[in-house]
Design a protein around this motif. Structure first.
Motif, PDB file in Angstrom:
ATOM      1  N   UNK A 154     -12.741   3.362 -27.725  1.00 44.55           N
ATOM      2  CA  UNK A 154     -11.756   2.671 -28.567  1.00 44.55           C
ATOM      3  C   UNK A 154     -10.656   2.065 -27.706  1.00 44.55           C
ATOM      4  N   UNK A 155     -10.139   2.867 -26.785  1.00 45.49           N
ATOM      5  CA  UNK A 155      -9.103   2.378 -25.882  1.00 45.49           C
ATOM      6  C   UNK A 155      -9.607   1.231 -25.023  1.00 45.49           C
ATOM      7  N   UNK A 156     -10.867   1.349 -24.560  1.00 39.09           N
ATOM      8  CA  UNK A 156     -11.430   0.329 -23.674  1.00 39.09           C
ATOM      9  C   UNK A 156     -11.525  -1.017 -24.382  1.00 39.09           C
ATOM     10  N   UNK A 157     -12.053  -1.007 -25.610  1.00 41.71           N
ATOM     11  CA  UNK A 157     -12.224  -2.270 -26.337  1.00 41.71           C
ATOM     12  C   UNK A 157     -10.868  -2.911 -26.646  1.00 41.71           C
ATOM     13  N   UNK A 158      -9.891  -2.101 -27.090  1.00 39.55           N
ATOM     14  CA  UNK A 158      -8.622  -2.718 -27.486  1.00 39.55           C
ATOM     15  C   UNK A 158      -7.803  -3.168 -26.282  1.00 39.55           C
ATOM     16  N   UNK A 159      -7.969  -2.504 -25.140  1.00 36.07           N
ATOM     17  CA  UNK A 159      -7.189  -2.914 -23.965  1.00 36.07           C
ATOM     18  C   UNK A 159      -7.791  -4.121 -23.265  1.00 36.07           C
ATOM     19  N   UNK A 160      -9.088  -4.336 -23.426  1.00 32.19           N
ATOM     20  CA  UNK A 160      -9.745  -5.401 -22.686  1.00 32.19           C
ATOM     21  C   UNK A 160     -10.133  -6.600 -23.544  1.00 32.19           C
ATOM     22  N   UNK A 161      -9.529  -6.723 -24.702  1.00 30.58           N
ATOM     23  CA  UNK A 161      -9.804  -7.905 -25.524  1.00 30.58           C
ATOM     24  C   UNK A 161      -8.620  -8.111 -26.449  1.00 30.58           C
ATOM     25  N   UNK A 162      -8.665  -9.163 -27.249  1.00 34.18           N
ATOM     26  CA  UNK A 162      -7.573  -9.377 -28.194  1.00 34.18           C
ATOM     27  C   UNK A 162      -7.749  -8.556 -29.464  1.00 34.18           C
ATOM     28  N   UNK A 163      -8.847  -7.778 -29.524  1.00 34.06           N
ATOM     29  CA  UNK A 163      -9.091  -6.916 -30.676  1.00 34.06           C
ATOM     30  C   UNK A 163      -7.962  -5.894 -30.811  1.00 34.06           C
ATOM     31  N   UNK A 164      -7.384  -5.791 -32.001  1.00 33.62           N
ATOM     32  CA  UNK A 164      -6.307  -4.823 -32.220  1.00 33.62           C
ATOM     33  C   UNK A 164      -6.862  -3.401 -32.281  1.00 33.62           C
ATOM     34  N   UNK A 165      -5.938  -2.435 -32.071  1.00 36.63           N
ATOM     35  CA  UNK A 165      -6.351  -1.043 -31.960  1.00 36.63           C
ATOM     36  C   UNK A 165      -7.082  -0.548 -33.214  1.00 36.63           C
ATOM     37  N   UNK A 166      -6.542  -0.845 -34.387  1.00 38.60           N
ATOM     38  CA  UNK A 166      -7.170  -0.319 -35.615  1.00 38.60           C
ATOM     39  C   UNK A 166      -8.556  -0.929 -35.824  1.00 38.60           C
ATOM     40  N   UNK A 167      -8.713  -2.177 -35.430  1.00 37.29           N
ATOM     41  CA  UNK A 167     -10.020  -2.817 -35.561  1.00 37.29           C
ATOM     42  C   UNK A 167     -11.013  -2.158 -34.604  1.00 37.29           C
ATOM     43  N   UNK A 168     -10.543  -1.922 -33.389  1.00 43.66           N
ATOM     44  CA  UNK A 168     -11.371  -1.262 -32.388  1.00 43.66           C
ATOM     45  C   UNK A 168     -11.820   0.120 -32.882  1.00 43.66           C
ATOM     46  N   UNK A 169     -10.899   0.839 -33.515  1.00 45.55           N
ATOM     47  CA  UNK A 169     -11.232   2.151 -34.084  1.00 45.55           C
ATOM     48  C   UNK A 169     -12.341   1.992 -35.119  1.00 45.55           C
ATOM     49  N   UNK A 170     -12.165   0.998 -36.002  1.00 47.24           N
ATOM     50  CA  UNK A 170     -13.149   0.771 -37.060  1.00 47.24           C
ATOM     51  C   UNK A 170     -14.536   0.489 -36.503  1.00 47.24           C
ATOM     52  N   UNK A 171     -14.595  -0.317 -35.474  1.00 50.60           N
ATOM     53  CA  UNK A 171     -15.891  -0.664 -34.875  1.00 50.60           C
ATOM     54  C   UNK A 171     -16.549   0.567 -34.254  1.00 50.60           C
ATOM     55  N   UNK A 172     -15.791   1.288 -33.439  1.00 50.81           N
ATOM     56  CA  UNK A 172     -16.395   2.351 -32.632  1.00 50.81           C
ATOM     57  C   UNK A 172     -16.794   3.567 -33.459  1.00 50.81           C
ATOM     58  N   UNK A 173     -15.943   3.965 -34.423  1.00 50.80           N
ATOM     59  CA  UNK A 173     -16.289   5.224 -35.097  1.00 50.80           C
ATOM     60  C   UNK A 173     -17.413   5.034 -36.102  1.00 50.80           C
ATOM     61  N   UNK A 174     -17.459   3.882 -36.748  1.00 52.79           N
ATOM     62  CA  UNK A 174     -18.577   3.666 -37.666  1.00 52.79           C
ATOM     63  C   UNK A 174     -19.884   3.591 -36.883  1.00 52.79           C
ATOM     64  N   UNK A 175     -19.811   3.039 -35.678  1.00 49.63           N
ATOM     65  CA  UNK A 175     -20.992   2.983 -34.816  1.00 49.63           C
ATOM     66  C   UNK A 175     -21.473   4.396 -34.476  1.00 49.63           C
ATOM     67  N   UNK A 176     -20.529   5.221 -34.007  1.00 46.28           N
ATOM     68  CA  UNK A 176     -20.896   6.597 -33.649  1.00 46.28           C
ATOM     69  C   UNK A 176     -21.452   7.341 -34.862  1.00 46.28           C
ATOM     70  N   UNK A 177     -20.808   7.147 -35.998  1.00 46.78           N
ATOM     71  CA  UNK A 177     -21.232   7.832 -37.219  1.00 46.78           C
ATOM     72  C   UNK A 177     -22.644   7.389 -37.628  1.00 46.78           C
ATOM     73  N   UNK A 178     -22.880   6.088 -37.529  1.00 46.17           N
ATOM     74  CA  UNK A 178     -24.199   5.557 -37.894  1.00 46.17           C
ATOM     75  C   UNK A 178     -25.286   6.135 -36.988  1.00 46.17           C
ATOM     76  N   UNK A 179     -24.997   6.193 -35.689  1.00 45.53           N
ATOM     77  CA  UNK A 179     -25.955   6.795 -34.750  1.00 45.53           C
ATOM     78  C   UNK A 179     -26.220   8.246 -35.148  1.00 45.53           C
ATOM     79  N   UNK A 180     -25.156   8.937 -35.514  1.00 46.77           N
ATOM     80  CA  UNK A 180     -25.295  10.334 -35.928  1.00 46.77           C
ATOM     81  C   UNK A 180     -26.197  10.481 -37.135  1.00 46.77           C
ATOM     82  N   UNK A 181     -26.019   9.600 -38.124  1.00 51.43           N
ATOM     83  CA  UNK A 181     -26.848   9.684 -39.338  1.00 51.43           C
ATOM     84  C   UNK A 181     -28.315   9.419 -38.996  1.00 51.43           C
ATOM     85  N   UNK A 182     -28.560   8.418 -38.145  1.00 50.62           N
ATOM     86  CA  UNK A 182     -29.939   8.122 -37.744  1.00 50.62           C
ATOM     87  C   UNK A 182     -30.567   9.341 -37.057  1.00 50.62           C
ATOM     88  N   UNK A 183     -29.812   9.942 -36.131  1.00 50.62           N
ATOM     89  CA  UNK A 183     -30.343  11.102 -35.399  1.00 50.62           C
ATOM     90  C   UNK A 183     -30.673  12.244 -36.343  1.00 50.62           C
TER      91      UNK A 183
END
Lengths: 248, 291
Positions: free
Chosen positions: B79-108
């Motif tokens: 989350x920190x990496x995406x928001x620090x290295x792009x114009x993506x805001x922190x809350x957006x970065x959070x939204x992208x990363x945690x839903x991704x992790x959660x989705x991977x978890x559900x698949x597993x």
């Protein structure tokens, strides 16, 4: 001058590849009260933060009292811009000042009676002792800034750095703050203030550092605060400022 | 009462109660720092991000705590990496990363076939706590409370004024990741009690309730822990008596307390605020009449 209070050599700072500070160098002796001035977007706060290694720099050596910043961090008191603080934070006035004693305590040790007494006397110094149990958000802008100055005093530092301390501050508080800073200067401390209001600059500081991305001028107030020099930094804005009644 | 009788006589109820109360306490304590640092969404993110870690740990047959901490902290770093290295805001970065992790978890977890496991991880089932899990929660509780106690001063100053802390040499980044690690541990400990989906409520609601009642951080920590524990006991009661999911009843209890304080808090409550507003208006009007 290896024992300068602050020595900055060839400082370069950029944000995402865009240059913010270009090749700033200066040596500042102890016992000075310096104003960093310059137009909006000139990089005043950036310079302050880069000097303290709070933001990354592209190049540049900075030393304090002849030492690296690492060795001297605890001697550095920093007062942030008011907009950087969460004024609803559950903390009282006295506890805010008490934070100033933390650098001298190190890890794990809690502030004790001695620290509380020191914090209280610093609060008295800025005339805010009556407000010690208030939550900080209940104070006016000027009172808040005085409390933060008290916090810096409680740290008993060699160097003070203040970022725009007079924004949103009433005149009485402003006078109190500048009087205390002058007192610190008289005691041989070094005070650096980012300042945007030109009208007071020549009363408040004994030295000025005028920047606009790069160093335009640095020296005694009477040498820097002159129309031909100031206009180099302010360019277009300058004539319009004079019309507003800013006298130089 | 049926509930008290159950607590006194059934081992599973005692374990459930002890575990839930501990979870309520540590969530309350860590939650204070989460809300004061403006990281409520981060709490939600980390709690969801432990899911793939839990799933992988099940597959490998190791303690699910290890996997959970790894994916939790990795997500925090991502989350920190995406928001620090792009114009993506922190809350957006959070939204992208945690839903991704959660989705991977559900698949597993679906690949692992058992859907009851998924249900329990998502919604919690405190009545099925095993002794090992209770002890595990206790250990995490001791670590979390110990760290907060030891680093209280540093947590306070870096939460209140990160710039000043960095200026005097405090390693603020280290403290941030320490807090993230503690947050992950608390989340894992809460899996059994409230489940992944509702952990964020236990992190935020008791802390927010306490925030409305005091102007001192240490008082807020104690109050928040107290509200967390009360929510745990109350929630467990409703869960047992009406046979409802424990996570849901604990969260609802906690939210009811929040709204009581929201209305009745002496300084910040809606009721007192409107009374003060009216008194002031009458005072001003009274003065106008006297003139």
């Amino acid at each position: 001058m290896s024992t300068a209070a602050i020595s900055v050599e060839h400082l370069h700072v950029s944000y995402n590849g865009v240059e913010a500070i270009r090749d700033v160098s200066f040596d500042l002796g102890t016992g000075n009260l310096v104003g960093i001035i310059g137009p909006n977007g000139a990089g005043k706060s950036t310079l302050l933060k880069a000097m303290l290694h709070l933001i990354p720099r592209d190049r540049g050596e900075i030393s304090f009292l002849g030492q690296s910043i690492k060795a001297l961090r605890k001697q550095i008191a920093y007062v942030p811009q008011r907009s950087e603080i969460d004024w609803n934070f559950p903390i009282t006035v006295l506890d805010t000042v008490l934070l100033g004693t933390y650098p001298t305590l190190g890890w794990f040790r809690r502030p004790g009676k001695r620290q509380r007494e020191r914090a209280y006397s610093c609060l008295e110094q800025v005339g805010m002792a009556d407000f010690q149990n208030r939550q900080i958000g209940e104070l006016s802008g000027g009172q808040q800034q005085r409390v933060f100055l008290a916090r810096a005093l409680a740290q008993q530092p060699e160097l003070f750095f203040l970022d725009e301390p007079f924004v949103g501050v009433d005149l009485t508080s402003e006078q109190t703050i500048i009087a205390i800073l002058k007192e610190q200067q008289a005691n041989g401390k070094t005070v650096v203030v980012v300042h945007h209001d030109l009208s007071k600059a020549n009363d408040y500081f004994n030295k000025l550092l005028l920047i606009n991305r790069e160093l335009v001028s640095f020296g005694e107030v009477q040498d820097v605060f002159r129309p031909e020099i100031m206009s180099q930094a302010y360019r277009g804005e300058f004539s319009f400022m004079r019309e507003l009644g800013v006298s130089i | 009462m049926e509930f008290i009788h159950a607590v006194l006589n059934y081992g599973f109820m005692q374990k459930a109660l002890i575990t839930a109360v501990m979870v309520g306490m540590i969530c309350g304590v860590i939650g204070c720092f989460i809300i004061l640092r403006g990281m409520a969404l981060m709490g939600d993110a980390i709690s969801h991000a432990v899911l793939p870690g839990v799933a992988i740990s099940y597959m490998l047959g190791i303690n699910f705590f290890i996997g959970a901490v790894i994916t939790g902290v990795l997500t925090a770093i991502g989350i920190g990496f995406v928001s620090q290295n792009s114009r993506i805001k922190h809350d957006v970065s959070i939204g992208i990363m945690f839903t991704f992790a959660f989705a991977i978890g559900i698949i597993l977890i679906t690949m692992m076939k058992s859907s009851t496991d998924l249900y329990h991880i998502l919604f919690g089932n405190v009545l099925a706590v095993r002794p090992s899990e209770m002890w595990f929660t206790l250990i995490i509780g001791v670590i979390v409370v110990g760290c907060i106690y030891l680093f209280y001063k540093e947590l306070l100053i870096s939460t209140f004024d990160a710039t000043m802390s960095a200026a005097y040499g405090l390693p603020v980044r280290f403290i941030h990741y320490l807090l993230m690690t503690l947050l992950t541990m608390v989340t894992v400990a809460s899996l059994q009690t409230v489940g992944i989906i509702l952990v964020v409520a236990m992190l935020i609601t008791p802390a927010a309730t306490a925030y409305l009642l005091t102007d001192r951080l240490w008082v807020m920590l104690y109050l928040s822990a107290l509200f967390g524990m009360l929510a745990a006991v109350g929630g467990l009661y409703f869960s047992y008596v009406y046979n409802l999911a424990s996570g849901a009843t604990i969260v609802v209890t906690s939210t009811v307390m929040f709204f009581l304080v929201f209305v009745f808090s002496p300084k910040q409550g809606m009721l007192m605020k409107s009374i003060r507003k009216r008194q002031q208006r009458e005072r001003v009007r009274g003065q106008a009449l006297n003139q």
